[in-house]
Motif scaffolding. Structure first.
Motif, PDB file in Angstrom:
ATOM      1  N   MET A 176       0.800  -1.229   0.000  1.00 57.64           N
ATOM      2  CA  MET A 176       0.000   0.000   0.000  1.00 57.64           C
ATOM      3  C   MET A 176       0.834   1.282   0.000  1.00 57.64           C
ATOM      4  SD  MET A 176      -3.604  -0.382   1.795  1.00 57.64           S
ATOM      5  CE  MET A 176      -4.744  -1.694   1.342  1.00 57.64           C
ATOM      6  N   ASP A 208      -4.455  -6.028  -5.315  1.00 57.23           N
ATOM      7  CA  ASP A 208      -5.103  -7.162  -4.628  1.00 57.23           C
ATOM      8  C   ASP A 208      -4.901  -8.456  -5.418  1.00 57.23           C
ATOM      9  OD1 ASP A 208      -5.892  -5.454  -2.662  1.00 57.23           O
ATOM     10  OD2 ASP A 208      -7.972  -5.300  -3.305  1.00 57.23           O
ATOM     11  N   ASN A 214      -2.995  -7.211   3.277  1.00 55.21           N
ATOM     12  CA  ASN A 214      -3.728  -6.013   3.691  1.00 55.21           C
ATOM     13  C   ASN A 214      -2.869  -5.170   4.631  1.00 55.21           C
ATOM     14  OD1 ASN A 214      -6.867  -6.064   3.018  1.00 55.21           O
ATOM     15  ND2 ASN A 214      -6.125  -8.162   3.253  1.00 55.21           N
ATOM     16  N   ASN A 238      -6.652   5.860   0.607  1.00 55.61           N
ATOM     17  CA  ASN A 238      -7.905   5.346   1.170  1.00 55.61           C
ATOM     18  C   ASN A 238      -9.057   6.295   0.862  1.00 55.61           C
ATOM     19  OD1 ASN A 238      -6.397   3.265   2.211  1.00 55.61           O
ATOM     20  ND2 ASN A 238      -6.388   4.004   4.312  1.00 55.61           N
ATOM     21  N   TYR A 241      -9.853   6.157  -2.822  1.00 59.13           N
ATOM     22  CA  TYR A 241     -10.519   4.898  -3.177  1.00 59.13           C
ATOM     23  C   TYR A 241     -11.991   4.921  -2.759  1.00 59.13           C
ATOM     24  CZ  TYR A 241     -11.450  -0.047  -3.761  1.00 59.13           C
ATOM     25  OH  TYR A 241     -11.996  -1.247  -4.181  1.00 59.13           O
ATOM     26  N   LEU A 242     -12.243   5.403  -1.559  1.00 58.63           N
ATOM     27  CA  LEU A 242     -13.631   5.446  -1.084  1.00 58.63           C
ATOM     28  C   LEU A 242     -14.459   6.414  -1.931  1.00 58.63           C
ATOM     29  CD1 LEU A 242     -12.851   5.413   2.736  1.00 58.63           C
ATOM     30  CD2 LEU A 242     -13.828   3.547   1.403  1.00 58.63           C
ATOM     31  N   SER A 245     -15.048   4.762  -5.260  1.00 56.76           N
ATOM     32  CA  SER A 245     -16.015   3.660  -5.158  1.00 56.76           C
ATOM     33  C   SER A 245     -17.437   4.201  -5.106  1.00 56.76           C
ATOM     34  CB  SER A 245     -15.758   2.839  -3.892  1.00 56.76           C
ATOM     35  OG  SER A 245     -14.498   2.248  -3.964  1.00 56.76           O
TER      36      SER A 245
ATOM     37  N   MET B   1     -19.328   0.286  -6.451  1.00 53.08           N
ATOM     38  CA  MET B   1     -19.745   0.352  -5.043  1.00 53.08           C
ATOM     39  C   MET B   1     -19.846  -1.043  -4.439  1.00 53.08           C
ATOM     40  SD  MET B   1     -20.599   2.257  -2.496  1.00 53.08           S
ATOM     41  CE  MET B   1     -21.300   1.958  -0.902  1.00 53.08           C
ATOM     42  N   SER B   3     -18.209  -3.653  -5.140  1.00 51.19           N
ATOM     43  CA  SER B   3     -16.923  -4.334  -4.940  1.00 51.19           C
ATOM     44  C   SER B   3     -16.104  -3.739  -3.798  1.00 51.19           C
ATOM     45  CB  SER B   3     -16.109  -4.288  -6.234  1.00 51.19           C
ATOM     46  OG  SER B   3     -15.796  -2.946  -6.517  1.00 51.19           O
ATOM     47  N   ILE B   4     -16.594  -2.655  -3.222  1.00 47.22           N
ATOM     48  CA  ILE B   4     -15.779  -1.947  -2.230  1.00 47.22           C
ATOM     49  C   ILE B   4     -15.368  -2.841  -1.062  1.00 47.22           C
ATOM     50  CG2 ILE B   4     -17.832  -0.930  -1.094  1.00 47.22           C
ATOM     51  CD1 ILE B   4     -16.084   1.503  -0.426  1.00 47.22           C
ATOM     52  N   SER B   6     -15.034  -6.021  -1.031  1.00 45.94           N
ATOM     53  CA  SER B   6     -14.218  -7.185  -1.390  1.00 45.94           C
ATOM     54  C   SER B   6     -12.776  -6.751  -1.655  1.00 45.94           C
ATOM     55  CB  SER B   6     -14.805  -7.899  -2.618  1.00 45.94           C
ATOM     56  OG  SER B   6     -14.822  -7.004  -3.697  1.00 45.94           O
ATOM     57  N   SER B   7     -12.524  -5.446  -1.622  1.00 43.65           N
ATOM     58  CA  SER B   7     -11.160  -4.955  -1.850  1.00 43.65           C
ATOM     59  C   SER B   7     -10.424  -4.811  -0.517  1.00 43.65           C
ATOM     60  CB  SER B   7     -11.204  -3.598  -2.546  1.00 43.65           C
ATOM     61  OG  SER B   7     -11.627  -2.614  -1.629  1.00 43.65           O
ATOM     62  N   SER B   8      -9.091  -4.740  -0.590  1.00 46.09           N
ATOM     63  CA  SER B   8      -8.292  -4.632   0.620  1.00 46.09           C
ATOM     64  C   SER B   8      -8.625  -3.340   1.371  1.00 46.09           C
ATOM     65  CB  SER B   8      -6.797  -4.690   0.279  1.00 46.09           C
ATOM     66  OG  SER B   8      -6.501  -3.755  -0.731  1.00 46.09           O
ATOM     67  N   ILE B   9      -8.789  -2.239   0.643  1.00 45.22           N
ATOM     68  CA  ILE B   9      -9.081  -0.960   1.307  1.00 45.22           C
ATOM     69  C   ILE B   9     -10.495  -0.977   1.882  1.00 45.22           C
ATOM     70  CG2 ILE B   9      -9.409   1.515   0.927  1.00 45.22           C
ATOM     71  CD1 ILE B   9      -7.094   1.448  -1.007  1.00 45.22           C
ATOM     72  N   ARG B  11     -12.119  -3.524   3.036  1.00 45.67           N
ATOM     73  CA  ARG B  11     -12.125  -4.346   4.260  1.00 45.67           C
ATOM     74  C   ARG B  11     -11.521  -3.557   5.434  1.00 45.67           C
ATOM     75  NH1 ARG B  11      -9.745  -8.843   1.016  1.00 45.67           N
ATOM     76  NH2 ARG B  11     -11.507  -9.856   0.005  1.00 45.67           N
ATOM     77  N   LYS B  12     -10.458  -2.808   5.122  1.00 43.57           N
ATOM     78  CA  LYS B  12      -9.864  -1.946   6.156  1.00 43.57           C
ATOM     79  C   LYS B  12     -10.904  -0.954   6.664  1.00 43.57           C
ATOM     80  CE  LYS B  12      -6.212   0.451   5.037  1.00 43.57           C
ATOM     81  NZ  LYS B  12      -4.879   0.751   5.579  1.00 43.57           N
ATOM     82  N   PHE B  13     -11.647  -0.386   5.709  1.00 43.05           N
ATOM     83  CA  PHE B  13     -12.661   0.609   6.042  1.00 43.05           C
ATOM     84  C   PHE B  13     -13.739  -0.024   6.932  1.00 43.05           C
ATOM     85  CE2 PHE B  13     -16.443   3.216   4.877  1.00 43.05           C
ATOM     86  CZ  PHE B  13     -15.949   4.442   5.286  1.00 43.05           C
ATOM     87  N   VAL B 187      -9.652   5.075   7.612  1.00 39.35           N
ATOM     88  CA  VAL B 187     -10.711   5.838   6.927  1.00 39.35           C
ATOM     89  C   VAL B 187     -10.141   7.089   6.245  1.00 39.35           C
ATOM     90  CG1 VAL B 187     -12.580   4.996   8.394  1.00 39.35           C
ATOM     91  CG2 VAL B 187     -11.387   7.110   9.031  1.00 39.35           C
TER      92      VAL B 187
END
Lengths: 248, 223
Positions: A176, A208, A214, A238, A241-242, A245, B1, B3-4, B6-9, B11-13, B187
């Motif tokens: 990362m 990924d 992770n 992060n 990405y959010l 998404s 949205m 897939s969010i 299922s991604s590494s980020i 899951r962190k979130f 976050v």
């Protein structure tokens, strides 16, 4: 200086490797670590043995090739240096030094201390670029005003040399810090905004798929990074990405 | 949205969101429990309210249980995946040179907290559910008085239980010392307030468990 080296030897990608002990003598404290390995290899060649294979190119801390885990740390005990910038004065006479390749499923060992880091290339290909018309009408980049703080942060992120020390140091082999540096260097500049959404989604997806772990925010990557890439970049990725998404 | 998560980020979130929820719950739990030291009557009244109010029982309690279960399952899933990302270990790895013990051992501190939570549920939550929803006694009374304060004090009579709880809170402190700030980083909150937040995180991570330890010891030694 007289040293005992414990070096990972592995004939090929599909062979089983092991740690082999070597004694080196008359090492100058002013030698770089790679020069010390050159001396060892010369000695091995003269004895008719197979020299230790290791990656190196620029030998001035820019290429990021010298991917070695020295005495339990990426690029050795000194901070903000690559192995080629590490000098033998950082060790003591009589020391035993472990030298291992990066350990990560996504970085398979090719031979001895050389690992395959093309996973990083594939992540870059997935989105680490901007698409500009280079047919002769390219706008001067300096024509777009950019806030100094953003320009500095983008430049800091762009100093990542993709050496993989972050992956090697992370207990989860997470990439990362690398990916976030590549995302940040564009996310902070107006030139990177056009493809911002696709870039971060595609680069994280590729990361990924490559099998990196992770991030659990241990911060080991930041400490061991030879270029001082900050964890702020991971937080920025992060957020990017959010945001992407929710848009996508 | 879609897939969010299922991604590494993603899951962190998700881990961070469940952590925020659990940290708020922990603060609320502590605020109620500390009443037992200063005002047994208030402790009884608040306990009765929390134990009988429908929104707490049938809305917040299921969310809490989901939050706890989700946090643990996701933690173990991520640990397994992370272990696969390094098939061959280093012969020599000096982790202490670049990271804290707490950050490298979240799975262990979390595992011990899980054991503690199971014991805590057996001690308090299951008897409470039994009394209210199986026996059907929603009064909260024993011999005409609220039972919550006396039940709490009775639990902390055996020294082995007090020791076990103290140990559980030590692991909670170790978990929070990394987890508090890690959740904010996950976050995307890393900015000019981060240093201040780190300081507050240390106060929270040590203060809350020490407070719980104080409550357990107080009831043990004053009973």
């Amino acid at each position: 200086m007289n040293l005992t080296l414990k070096i990972w030897r592995q004939k090929g990608a599909n062979d089983k490797g092991k740690i082999v002990d070597y004694a080196v003598s008359e090492v100058s404290p002013d030698m770089s670590f790679l020069e010390m390995l050159d001396v060892l290899n010369q000695d091995l060649i003269e004895k008719g043995e197979e020299p230790v294979a290791f990656d190196h190119d620029c030998r001035e801390g820019i290429c990021g090739m010298c991917s070695m885990f020295v005495n339990g740390q990426a690029h050795g005990p000194d901070s903000m240096v690559t192995v080629c910038q590490l000098h033998m004065r950082s060790f003591n006479d009589g020391d035993t030094i472990y030298i291992e390749p990066w350990r990560a499923t996504a970085f398979p060992v090719i031979k001895d201390l050389i690992v395959d880091r093309t996973a990083f290339d594939r992540i870059q290909h997935a989105g680490g670029f901007i698409s500009v018309n280079t047919s002769g009408n390219t706008q001067d980049a300096n024509a777009i005003p950019i806030e100094k703080a953003n320009a500095d942060a983008a430049f800091d992120a762009a100093t990542c040399i993709g050496c993989g020390a972050c992956v090697a140091s992370c207990k989860n082999s997470s990439a990362m810090l690398f990916v976030s540096a590549k995302v940040s260097q564009f996310a902070l500049l107006p030139q990177g905004q056009v493809e911002a959404t696709d870039r971060v989604l595609n680069m994280v997806k590729q990361m990924d798929e490559e099998g990196f772990g992770n991030c659990t925010n241990t911060g080991a990557c930041e400490v061991e990074c030879p270029k001082g890439i900050s964890l702020e970049n991971i937080a920025r990725m992060n957020r990017e990405y959010l945001k992407a998404s929710l848009k996508g | 949205m879609a897939s969010i998560f299922s991604s590494s980020i993603g899951r962190k979130f998700a881990m961070a969101l469940s952590a925020f929820f659990l940290m708020v719950f922990l603060l609320q739990h502590f605020a109620i429990n500390i009443l037992s030291v200063f005002s047994p009557d208030s402790f009884n009244e608040v306990s009765h309210f929390m134990g009988t109010f429908w929104a707490v029982q049938f809305l917040l309690q299921p969310i809490l249980i989901f939050g706890v279960v989700f946090h643990f399952i996701m933690g173990f899933v991520l640990e397994i995946k992370n272990n696969k990302s390094r098939a061959v270990s280093y012969a020599k790895n000096k982790g202490s040179a670049n990271s804290t013990w707490m950050s490298r051992n979240m799975i262990w501190s979390g595992g011990f907290i899980l054991i503690f939570i199971v014991i805590h549920f057996i001690d308090f939550w299951i008897p409470e559910i039994n009394t209210k929803y199986i026996v059907g006694d929603m009064s909260g009374l024993h011999n005409g008085e609220f039972r919550y304060y006396e039940e709490l004090r009775e639990k902390f009579v055996p020294i082995w239980r007090v020791g076990l709880y103290c140990l559980g809170f030590v692991f909670l402190a170790l978990h929070l010392l990394h987890g508090f700030n890690s959740a904010f980083q996950s976050v995307g909150a890393n900015n000019k307030y981060t240093n201040g937040l780190k300081g507050f995180g240390k106060v929270y991570a040590i203060g809350i468990p020490v407070g719980f330890i104080f409550i357990a010891l107080f009831h043990h030694f004053t009973h």
